[in-house]
Design a protein around this motif. Structure first.
Motif, PDB file in Angstrom:
ATOM      1  N   THR A 109       0.826  -1.210   0.000  1.00 52.15           N
ATOM      2  CA  THR A 109       0.000   0.000   0.000  1.00 52.15           C
ATOM      3  C   THR A 109       0.856   1.254   0.000  1.00 52.15           C
ATOM      4  N   ASN A 110       1.888   1.278   0.850  1.00 51.21           N
ATOM      5  CA  ASN A 110       2.783   2.437   0.884  1.00 51.21           C
ATOM      6  C   ASN A 110       3.506   2.613  -0.450  1.00 51.21           C
ATOM      7  N   LEU A 111       3.863   1.493  -1.053  1.00 51.49           N
ATOM      8  CA  LEU A 111       4.547   1.557  -2.345  1.00 51.49           C
ATOM      9  C   LEU A 111       3.650   2.143  -3.421  1.00 51.49           C
ATOM     10  N   LEU A 112       2.389   1.708  -3.465  1.00 54.79           N
ATOM     11  CA  LEU A 112       1.454   2.213  -4.467  1.00 54.79           C
ATOM     12  C   LEU A 112       1.121   3.683  -4.239  1.00 54.79           C
ATOM     13  N   MET A 113       1.019   4.096  -2.970  1.00 54.12           N
ATOM     14  CA  MET A 113       0.727   5.493  -2.666  1.00 54.12           C
ATOM     15  C   MET A 113       1.877   6.400  -3.109  1.00 54.12           C
ATOM     16  N   ARG A 114       3.096   5.941  -2.929  1.00 58.06           N
ATOM     17  CA  ARG A 114       4.251   6.739  -3.353  1.00 58.06           C
ATOM     18  C   ARG A 114       4.393   6.744  -4.877  1.00 58.06           C
ATOM     19  N   MET A 115       4.037   5.644  -5.509  1.00 56.96           N
ATOM     20  CA  MET A 115       4.061   5.617  -6.976  1.00 56.96           C
ATOM     21  C   MET A 115       3.070   6.617  -7.555  1.00 56.96           C
ATOM     22  N   ASN A 116       1.946   6.815  -6.867  1.00 54.38           N
ATOM     23  CA  ASN A 116       0.924   7.742  -7.355  1.00 54.38           C
ATOM     24  C   ASN A 116       1.429   9.185  -7.402  1.00 54.38           C
ATOM     25  N   CYS A 117       2.489   9.485  -6.649  1.00 50.81           N
ATOM     26  CA  CYS A 117       3.041  10.844  -6.647  1.00 50.81           C
ATOM     27  C   CYS A 117       3.685  11.205  -7.982  1.00 50.81           C
ATOM     28  N   LEU A 118       3.935  10.235  -8.829  1.00 49.50           N
ATOM     29  CA  LEU A 118       4.482  10.497 -10.156  1.00 49.50           C
ATOM     30  C   LEU A 118       3.403  10.842 -11.174  1.00 49.50           C
ATOM     31  N   SER A 119       2.148  10.689 -10.799  1.00 50.26           N
ATOM     32  CA  SER A 119       1.054  10.885 -11.748  1.00 50.26           C
ATOM     33  C   SER A 119       1.021  12.333 -12.249  1.00 50.26           C
ATOM     34  N   PRO A 120       0.878  12.528 -13.573  1.00 49.75           N
ATOM     35  CA  PRO A 120       0.817  13.887 -14.130  1.00 49.75           C
ATOM     36  C   PRO A 120      -0.592  14.478 -14.165  1.00 49.75           C
ATOM     37  N   CYS A 121      -1.579  13.739 -13.670  1.00 50.69           N
ATOM     38  CA  CYS A 121      -2.964  14.189 -13.750  1.00 50.69           C
ATOM     39  C   CYS A 121      -3.167  15.468 -12.926  1.00 50.69           C
ATOM     40  N   ASN A 122      -4.060  16.324 -13.413  1.00 51.91           N
ATOM     41  CA  ASN A 122      -4.403  17.589 -12.735  1.00 51.91           C
ATOM     42  C   ASN A 122      -3.165  18.430 -12.443  1.00 51.91           C
ATOM     43  N   SER A 123      -2.329  18.574 -13.454  1.00 51.95           N
ATOM     44  CA  SER A 123      -1.114  19.398 -13.352  1.00 51.95           C
ATOM     45  C   SER A 123      -0.205  18.938 -12.212  1.00 51.95           C
ATOM     46  N   PHE A 124       0.004  17.621 -12.132  1.00 54.75           N
ATOM     47  CA  PHE A 124       0.919  17.018 -11.160  1.00 54.75           C
ATOM     48  C   PHE A 124       0.506  17.358  -9.720  1.00 54.75           C
ATOM     49  N   SER A 125      -0.811  17.322  -9.475  1.00 53.62           N
ATOM     50  CA  SER A 125      -1.311  17.668  -8.144  1.00 53.62           C
ATOM     51  C   SER A 125      -0.905  16.656  -7.082  1.00 53.62           C
ATOM     52  N   ALA A 126      -0.639  15.404  -7.479  1.00 52.64           N
ATOM     53  CA  ALA A 126      -0.269  14.367  -6.506  1.00 52.64           C
ATOM     54  C   ALA A 126       1.223  14.361  -6.194  1.00 52.64           C
ATOM     55  N   PHE A 127       1.985  15.264  -6.818  1.00 52.21           N
ATOM     56  CA  PHE A 127       3.439  15.272  -6.626  1.00 52.21           C
ATOM     57  C   PHE A 127       3.785  15.555  -5.173  1.00 52.21           C
TER      58      PHE A 127
END
Length: 207
Positions: A48-66
């Motif tokens: 779960t922690n791994l997937l949550m950190r991977m989501n920080c690379l998502s470019p959706c919504n102008s990289f809002s998850a960074f």
């Protein structure tokens, strides 16, 4: 729904519960608990922690998850891919990377990490940010590797049965590969297999 529930197997016996209680508590909640247990089994705390950190690379919504710290923690989960010096360089590289990505209109309206990685190669940004690009490649490979492992374990149930529980590791590995990649092996003709075995060593008879 507030009427008394009637057991179809024994209609004369009183159940003392309503139809709502039967369908909500006995059915819906039971299935929901089973699904939660399955999710917890497949996605433990580390995954779960791994997937949550991977989501920080998502470019959706102008990289809002960074999130810079989460991405540094993600790199820390790959000690064989990032040494100490590269982790320090990644800290500064991520700072320049996020400002560059947000200012570049070519990286707007991307759907996922896969599209982001392709666009970085097209614009040659993967050369400017090699450590970030390495982190993306690891994130993209992880789901494939996880699915491959699960497929392999599922295939073992079909290959190593009660009648074949004494096979060696080598033979079992070969059998699992043939079972998992059966679509590929279906393209190989029987004649090619016979010729392959015939050429391995001299035999008394022709196959």
């Amino acid at each position: 729904m507030e009427d008394e529930y009637v057991d179809p197997k024994n209609r004369r016996r009183k159940t003392n519960i309503t139809n709502r209680h039967h369908y909500v508590v006995n059915n819906f909640n039971t299935v929901l608990d089973m699904q939660i247990q399955e999710y917890e089994r497949r996605f433990n705390e580390v995954t779960t922690n791994l997937l949550m950190r991977m989501n920080c690379l998502s470019p959706c919504n102008s990289f809002s998850a960074f999130n810079k710290q989460n991405l540094l923690d993600l790199a820390g989960m790959y000690p064989y891919d990032f040494n100490i010096d590269e982790k320090d360089k990644l800290k500064y590289e991520l700072g320049h990377y996020i400002y560059n990505m947000k200012d570049d209109t070519r990286f707007a309206n991307l759907n996922g990490v896969g599209d982001l990685a392709k666009r970085m190669v097209e614009t040659r940004k993967h050369i400017d940010y090699p450590l970030v690009y390495r982190l993306m490649k690891l994130s993209l490979v992880l789901p494939v590797a996880t699915a491959s492992v699960e497929r392999s374990f599922s295939s073992m149930k079909h290959v190593k049965t009660d009648l074949r529980n004494r096979m060696g590791d080598g033979y079992m590995n070969d059998s699992c590969i043939c079972f998992v990649e059966r679509d590929l092996f279906q393209q190989v003709s029987v004649e090619d297999v016979m010729q392959r075995f015939q050429k391995m060593k001299s035999r008394r008879q022709q196959l």
